[in-house]
Design a protein around this motif. Structure first.
Motif, PDB file in Angstrom:
ATOM      1  N   THR A 119       0.914  -1.273  -0.050  1.00  0.00           N
ATOM      2  CA  THR A 119      -0.104  -0.049   0.114  1.00  0.00           C
ATOM      3  C   THR A 119       0.937   1.238   0.042  1.00  0.00           C
ATOM      4  N   GLY A 120       2.238   1.247   0.181  1.00  0.00           N
ATOM      5  CA  GLY A 120       3.151   2.264   0.384  1.00  0.00           C
ATOM      6  C   GLY A 120       4.412   1.953   0.028  1.00  0.00           C
ATOM      7  N   ASP A 121       5.484   2.627   0.294  1.00  0.00           N
ATOM      8  CA  ASP A 121       6.783   2.344   0.065  1.00  0.00           C
ATOM      9  C   ASP A 121       7.346   1.376   1.316  1.00  0.00           C
ATOM     10  N   ASP A 122       6.620   1.418   2.301  1.00  0.00           N
ATOM     11  CA  ASP A 122       6.843   0.727   3.570  1.00  0.00           C
ATOM     12  C   ASP A 122       5.661   0.145   4.269  1.00  0.00           C
ATOM     13  N   THR A 123       4.672   0.187   3.829  1.00  0.00           N
ATOM     14  CA  THR A 123       3.354  -0.197   4.189  1.00  0.00           C
ATOM     15  C   THR A 123       2.726  -1.574   3.347  1.00  0.00           C
ATOM     16  N   ALA A 124       2.090  -2.177   4.144  1.00  0.00           N
ATOM     17  CA  ALA A 124       1.147  -3.383   3.578  1.00  0.00           C
ATOM     18  C   ALA A 124      -0.036  -3.714   4.183  1.00  0.00           C
ATOM     19  N   ASP A 125      -1.116  -4.218   3.544  1.00  0.00           N
ATOM     20  CA  ASP A 125      -2.214  -5.110   4.165  1.00  0.00           C
ATOM     21  C   ASP A 125      -1.910  -6.427   4.096  1.00  0.00           C
ATOM     22  N   VAL A 126      -2.124  -7.111   4.914  1.00  0.00           N
ATOM     23  CA  VAL A 126      -1.743  -8.726   5.046  1.00  0.00           C
ATOM     24  C   VAL A 126      -2.932  -9.379   5.438  1.00  0.00           C
ATOM     25  N   ILE A 127      -3.701 -10.119   4.943  1.00  0.00           N
ATOM     26  CA  ILE A 127      -4.768 -10.905   5.342  1.00  0.00           C
ATOM     27  C   ILE A 127      -4.446 -12.254   5.470  1.00  0.00           C
ATOM     28  N   GLY A 128      -4.658 -12.810   6.627  1.00  0.00           N
ATOM     29  CA  GLY A 128      -4.524 -14.276   7.085  1.00  0.00           C
ATOM     30  C   GLY A 128      -5.488 -14.850   8.020  1.00  0.00           C
ATOM     31  N   ASP A 129      -5.109 -16.179   8.143  1.00  0.00           N
ATOM     32  CA  ASP A 129      -6.307 -16.876   8.925  1.00  0.00           C
ATOM     33  C   ASP A 129      -5.906 -16.805  10.429  1.00  0.00           C
ATOM     34  N   LEU A 130      -6.421 -16.416  11.305  1.00  0.00           N
ATOM     35  CA  LEU A 130      -6.060 -16.238  12.797  1.00  0.00           C
ATOM     36  C   LEU A 130      -6.823 -17.506  13.405  1.00  0.00           C
ATOM     37  N   THR A 131      -6.217 -18.336  14.113  1.00  0.00           N
ATOM     38  CA  THR A 131      -6.890 -19.365  14.959  1.00  0.00           C
ATOM     39  C   THR A 131      -6.772 -19.115  16.302  1.00  0.00           C
ATOM     40  N   MET A 132      -7.701 -19.107  17.062  1.00  0.00           N
ATOM     41  CA  MET A 132      -7.611 -18.825  18.555  1.00  0.00           C
ATOM     42  C   MET A 132      -8.748 -19.188  18.960  1.00  0.00           C
ATOM     43  N   HIS A 133      -8.563 -20.075  19.851  1.00  0.00           N
ATOM     44  CA  HIS A 133      -9.755 -20.726  20.953  1.00  0.00           C
ATOM     45  C   HIS A 133     -10.518 -21.890  20.071  1.00  0.00           C
ATOM     46  N   GLY A 134      -9.805 -22.312  19.051  1.00  0.00           N
ATOM     47  CA  GLY A 134     -10.157 -23.525  18.345  1.00  0.00           C
ATOM     48  C   GLY A 134     -11.141 -22.955  16.948  1.00  0.00           C
ATOM     49  N   VAL A 135     -11.138 -21.537  16.998  1.00  0.00           N
ATOM     50  CA  VAL A 135     -11.973 -20.956  15.819  1.00  0.00           C
ATOM     51  C   VAL A 135     -10.826 -20.312  14.989  1.00  0.00           C
ATOM     52  N   THR A 136     -11.132 -20.307  13.506  1.00  0.00           N
ATOM     53  CA  THR A 136     -10.394 -20.006  12.559  1.00  0.00           C
ATOM     54  C   THR A 136     -11.280 -18.605  11.808  1.00  0.00           C
ATOM     55  N   LYS A 137     -10.575 -17.583  11.715  1.00  0.00           N
ATOM     56  CA  LYS A 137     -11.307 -16.362  11.086  1.00  0.00           C
ATOM     57  C   LYS A 137     -10.341 -15.558  10.202  1.00  0.00           C
ATOM     58  N   GLU A 138     -10.771 -15.023   9.304  1.00  0.00           N
ATOM     59  CA  GLU A 138      -9.875 -14.298   8.471  1.00  0.00           C
ATOM     60  C   GLU A 138      -9.817 -12.694   9.084  1.00  0.00           C
ATOM     61  N   VAL A 139      -8.527 -12.452   9.315  1.00  0.00           N
ATOM     62  CA  VAL A 139      -8.107 -11.075  10.001  1.00  0.00           C
ATOM     63  C   VAL A 139      -7.212 -10.404   9.110  1.00  0.00           C
ATOM     64  N   PRO A 140      -7.579  -9.058   8.846  1.00  0.00           N
ATOM     65  CA  PRO A 140      -6.660  -8.314   8.046  1.00  0.00           C
ATOM     66  C   PRO A 140      -5.562  -7.432   9.200  1.00  0.00           C
ATOM     67  N   LEU A 141      -4.328  -7.286   8.774  1.00  0.00           N
ATOM     68  CA  LEU A 141      -3.394  -6.528   9.536  1.00  0.00           C
ATOM     69  C   LEU A 141      -2.874  -5.220   8.606  1.00  0.00           C
TER      70      LEU A 141
END
Length: 201
Positions: A119-141
């Protein structure tokens, strides 16, 4: 007409020169191991009318950076649930129980990237799967690259910051009480990551 031919010739020459470069001239992907001692997975959640902050003390993972193709970079992280630390032993003990993280059943939280968008010279959007408490959800960073350079022992280090937010209830963390109409523990969790990595040889 001559001017147009000259532009076309210059473009073709540049492309040909690039294609003729040996593979070694292109920057190779770099692999970094997360340094747990210099990294922090922090969070903030509302308690009645203020916020409580905490962190997970034990984090491991690998970051692969591809300078020539940032979208091919990857992040894989694992966090020990029982390393949660809110600077209050009684509260930490409660957070490890079935009311919250149930650390005996779900000892590890993981994040595995699925896509990286610069998204910029030193920035980015990273989307991934977070697994917590046995549940997996897509989370953006929202990630910012802080730079890289030599460490104390001559090793190469890199640094990153990242932020995101989530609702704990979506991961099955639904415990809560209401005190005169006010929720004791908020549902929204703000997450801040400070990550330092050491380049593998």
């Amino acid at each position: 007409m001559k001017h147009g031919k000259l532009i076309a010739l210059t473009f073709l020459t540049a492309v040909s020169a690039h294609l003729a470069l040996p593979a070694s001239a292109l920057a190779a992907p770099e692999t970094y191991e997360i340094d747990s001692a210099h990294s922090s997975i922090g969070f903030k959640v509302k308690h009645l009318f203020s916020y409580v902050t905490g962190r997970f003390d034990t984090v491991e993972g690998v970051i692969v950076l591809d300078p020539d193709k940032p979208e091919a970079s990857t992040v894989n992280v694992s966090i020990k649930a029982d390393s949660i630390n809110t600077a209050n032993a009684k509260r930490d003990a409660h957070l490890k129980t079935e009311d919250f993280f149930a650390v005996e059943k779900h000892p590890v939280l993981t994040f595995a990237s699925k896509s990286v968008q610069k998204t910029g010279d030193d920035t980015a959007d990273v989307i991934g799967d977070l697994t917590m408490h046995g549940v997996t959800k897509e989370v953006p960073l929202k990630v910012q690259f802080l730079g890289k350079g030599p460490g104390m022992q001559g090793e190469t280090r890199s640094g990153f910051q990242a932020t995101t937010s989530l609702k704990r209830s979506e991961f099955g963390l639904t415990w809560g009480k209401v005190v005169e109409g006010t929720q004791l523990v908020g549902d929204d969790v703000i997450i801040n990551l400070e990550v330092e990595g050491v380049k593998k040889p």
